[in-house]
Design a protein around this motif. Structure first.
Motif, short mmCIF file in Angstrom:
data_model
loop_
_atom_site.label_atom_id
_atom_site.label_comp_id
_atom_site.label_asym_id
_atom_site.label_seq_id
_atom_site.Cartn_x
_atom_site.Cartn_y
_atom_site.Cartn_z
N LEU A 56 38.25 37.85 44.27
CA LEU A 56 38.61 36.44 44.39
C LEU A 56 38.55 35.89 42.97
N ARG A 57 39.63 35.31 42.52
CA ARG A 57 39.72 34.88 41.13
C ARG A 57 39.80 33.36 41.05
N ILE B 184 43.68 35.65 45.31
CA ILE B 184 43.02 36.86 45.79
C ILE B 184 43.85 38.02 45.26
N GLU B 185 43.20 38.96 44.61
CA GLU B 185 43.93 40.05 43.96
C GLU B 185 43.41 41.40 44.43
N ASP B 186 44.32 42.23 44.92
CA ASP B 186 44.02 43.61 45.28
C ASP B 186 44.68 44.54 44.28
N LEU C 88 40.69 30.96 49.82
CA LEU C 88 41.34 30.09 48.85
C LEU C 88 41.05 28.61 49.09
N GLU C 89 40.30 28.32 50.16
CA GLU C 89 39.89 26.94 50.50
C GLU C 89 41.11 26.05 50.76
N ILE C 90 42.01 26.57 51.60
CA ILE C 90 43.19 25.81 52.02
C ILE C 90 43.33 25.97 53.53
N SER D 255 49.25 46.10 41.91
CA SER D 255 48.45 44.94 42.31
C SER D 255 49.24 44.08 43.29
N ARG D 256 48.49 43.48 44.22
CA ARG D 256 49.07 42.55 45.18
C ARG D 256 48.19 41.32 45.20
N SER D 257 48.76 40.19 44.82
CA SER D 257 47.98 38.96 44.68
C SER D 257 48.60 37.85 45.52
#
Length: 239
Positions: free
Chosen positions: A132-133, A142-144, A195-197, A220-222
Motif C-alpha cells: 500500500l503506497r 495498491i501495487e503488486d 484506498l479509503e474510498i 507490476s499491477r497497480s
C-alpha cells in the motif's frame, strides 16, 4: 556526399538552398522563423519543389520544424526518452513524501497471466510483493509486483528494500524500458477499504512490464486513486 555535386562540379540546387538556410539559421534561437519558401524561390530562382526538398532535409535532420498554419521555424531540442522511475522517485518529483506498507512478500507459483507476462511456464516460482503506497500520509495506490525469482536469488532473505528499482539497479537489473497499459475501472470492496474510498469509485489501473534489453525483470499491477494521482506520459517522434 555523392548527391552534393554534379559531374561538372556544380552543387545540386537543393543542396545550395539547404546549406544557405543551415548557415542562416544555425545559430538562431529555437522558435526563430526560417526563410519562407517564397523568399527562397525568389532568391535562388529555383522551383518551389527544390526549396521544399531542401527544407524537408533540415526538418528530418532536426534543425527545423514545421508548425501547420504558421510556417517553418528553428526546432526546439528534441527530448530523449524519459528514464523509467518508480513510485518513490515519482512522489519525490511531485514534492510528496513517499511511504510504503508491505502487505505481502512471498514466493509463489506463477498463475497463467503472470507467467505469460514474465515469459515463464505456469507454476514457475515468482516473488510476489504487495504494498500500500502513500503520499504525504494519504493512500495513493495498491501495487503488486511480480519478479522472476531465477534472476533474483535471495531477494526475500535480504529484507525488503525501500525502492524496488534501486534494489534492481544494485543487481544490474534496473529496467531500461517498459511496456505500460492504463485503464479506468471501479474499485472493489477490498481495494476501496485500503484506498479509503467508497466501493465503486473510479480508479486508474496501471500495468507495467519492465525489461533490461530482452530480459523481462518484473511485472507490476497497480490501482490508483484517480482523485489523488494523474499520470503524465511524454510522447515524441524520431522525425
Amino acid at each position: 556526399m555523392e548527391d552534393v555535386l554534379l559531374r561538372d562540379g556544380r552543387a545540386l540546387k537543393h543542396v545550395v538552398v539547404r546549406e544557405y538556410v543551415r548557415a542562416l539559421v544555425g545559430n538562431n534561437a529555437p522558435g526563430s522563423p526560417a526563410p519562407s519558401e517564397r523568399e527562397l524561390v525568389h532568391r535562388f530562382g529555383v522551383a518551389r519543389m527544390t526549396v521544399r526538398q531542401a527544407l524537408d532535409a533540415l526538418v528530418t535532420e532536426g534543425l527545423l520544424e514545421r508548425i501547420p498554419g504558421r510556417g517553418t521555424f528553428v526546432a526546439r531540442p528534441r527530448r530523449e526518452a524519459t528514464r523509467i522511475i518508480g513510485y518513490t522517485e515519482e512522489m519525490t518529483r511531485r514534492g510528496l513524501l513517499a511511504e510504503s506498507q508491505t502487505m505481502l512478500a512471498r514466493r509463489e507459483q506463477a498463475g497463467p497471466g503472470v507467467a505469460r507476462a514474465l515469459s515463464l511456464t505456469e507454476g514457475d516460482a515468482v516473488i510476489h510483493w504487495r504494498r500500500l503506497r502513500r503520499g504525504d500520509g494519504s493512500p495513493v495506490c495498491i501495487e503488486d509486483n511480480y519478479l522472476n525469482e531465477i534472476l533474483l536469488p535471495g531477494f526475500l532473505q535480504t529484507g525488503m528494500p525501500t525502492s524496488l528499482y534501486d534494489a534492481l539497479e544494485r543487481r544490474g537489473l534496473r529496467p531500461t524500458w517498459a511496456e505500460d497499459s492504463i485503464s479506468a475501472d471501479t474499485a472493489g470492496d477490498e481495494e476501496a477499504a485500503l484506498l479509503e474510498i467508497e466501493p465503486g469509485t473510479v480508479v486508474l489501473r496501471h500495468s507495467r512490464r519492465g525489461m533490461v534489453g530482452e530480459k523481462i525483470v518484473n511485472v507490476s499491477r497497480s490501482v490508483y486513486r484517480a482523485d489523488r494521482f494523474t499520470m503524465w506520459i511524454q510522447l515524441g517522434s524520431d522525425s
